[in-house]
Design a protein around this motif. Structure first.
Motif, PDB file in Angstrom:
ATOM      1  N   PHE A 203       0.845  -1.189   0.000  1.00 20.28           N
ATOM      2  CA  PHE A 203       0.000   0.000   0.000  1.00 20.28           C
ATOM      3  C   PHE A 203       0.885   1.245   0.000  1.00 20.28           C
ATOM      4  N   MET A 204       0.614   2.148  -0.916  1.00 20.15           N
ATOM      5  CA  MET A 204       1.362   3.404  -0.957  1.00 20.15           C
ATOM      6  C   MET A 204       1.122   4.180   0.331  1.00 20.15           C
ATOM      7  N   ASP A 205       2.175   4.788   0.850  1.00 19.75           N
ATOM      8  CA  ASP A 205       2.092   5.453   2.146  1.00 19.75           C
ATOM      9  C   ASP A 205       2.114   6.974   2.055  1.00 19.75           C
ATOM     10  N   LYS A 206       2.055   7.502   0.846  1.00 16.76           N
ATOM     11  CA  LYS A 206       2.072   8.957   0.696  1.00 16.76           C
ATOM     12  C   LYS A 206       1.486   9.320  -0.671  1.00 16.76           C
ATOM     13  N   PRO A 207       1.068  10.565  -0.846  1.00 13.88           N
ATOM     14  CA  PRO A 207       0.485  10.957  -2.134  1.00 13.88           C
ATOM     15  C   PRO A 207       1.537  11.105  -3.228  1.00 13.88           C
TER      16      PRO A 207
END
Length: 247
Positions: A203-207
């Motif tokens: 899961f990506m943890d930042k924009p």
């Protein structure tokens, strides 16, 4: 348009993207996550030295990062683009960078590496089997293959083609294919030298902001996932780590 009219593994923008950016001082989230997993492999085996291969190494950003974690490992990269391989060699002269195709099993001898990392490569191919078999063959006994790619949790495989449309209509490009966990499990489990196989969703943890190239992923805020990766082909990108341990 027939299947044979479409390119198997070309993405026209890759060289333009990677030759004009340097992410060594801005480590990607996927590299940090992969580095932690690889460090865990080494720790469990109490291995402070070995050989690691990055398949599809581009200009060597991951190799640069992993060198700070695995100080005693000999590092190598495999890259199909001569221009990207040359740039990787310039940026990391101590690393062995080879120009070659993962579909060519003769690129390396069998049982050459303790760890192999392959990110964003499988989705370039219409059939992941040759790349999977080649990389597993290159692993030493008790070696680890770590893949990060688009994986479908549903029992569906998807072959994709896209083309860029600006002042003129571009050529069809390969990539962004989705293979299901079931398909990868079936291919890998057909071998008799696999000790374990595990899937772990990333899961990506930042924009990530939208950029000029519409096929470079960015994030959208969904109720289920505030950093959902998307691209200009209207795909929702779900990335998984696939960990294969060899007997």
């Amino acid at each position: 348009m027939t299947q044979r009219d479409l390119p198997e593994s070309s993405r026209e923008a890759d060289e333009m993207i990677y030759l004009h950016e340097d992410r060594r001082n801005e480590v990607k989230s996927i590299f940090k996550a992969a580095g932690k997993k690889i460090a865990d492999f080494a720790s469990v085996k109490n291995n402070k030295s070995g050989k690691l291969l990055d398949v599809g190494c581009a200009t060597g950003d991951f190799l640069d990062y992993i060198s700070t974690i695995l100080g005693g490992y000999n590092l190598a990269g495999l890259e199909i683009s001569e221009a990207l391989a040359l740039e990787a060699s310039k940026r990391m002269p101590s690393v062995s960078i080879k120009v070659g195709d993962v579909l060519d099993k003769t690129c390396f001898d069998k049982r050459s590496f303790d760890v192999i990392f392959m990110s964003g490569v499988l989705n370039c191919f219409d059939d992941p089997t040759p790349a999977l078999n080649a990389t597993i063959d290159w692993l030493r006994p008790k070696g680890h293959l770590l893949i990060l790619d688009m994986i479908n949790g549903h029992p569906i495989d998807v072959i994709s083609r896209h083309r860029r449309v600006a002042n003129t209509i571009g050529n069809w490009e390969a990539g962004w294919n989705y293979f299901s966990k079931q398909t990868l499990r079936t291919i890998i489990k057909e071998r008799d030298d696999i000790a374990s196989l595990n899937f772990d969703e990333f899961f990506m943890d930042k924009p990530i902001l939208k950029r000029d190239d519409p096929m470079r992923t960015w994030t959208e805020n969904f109720s289920e996932n505030q950093y959902q990766l998307v691209n200009g082909a209207n795909q929702l990108i779900t990335n998984w780590f696939v960990h294969v341990e060899k007997r």
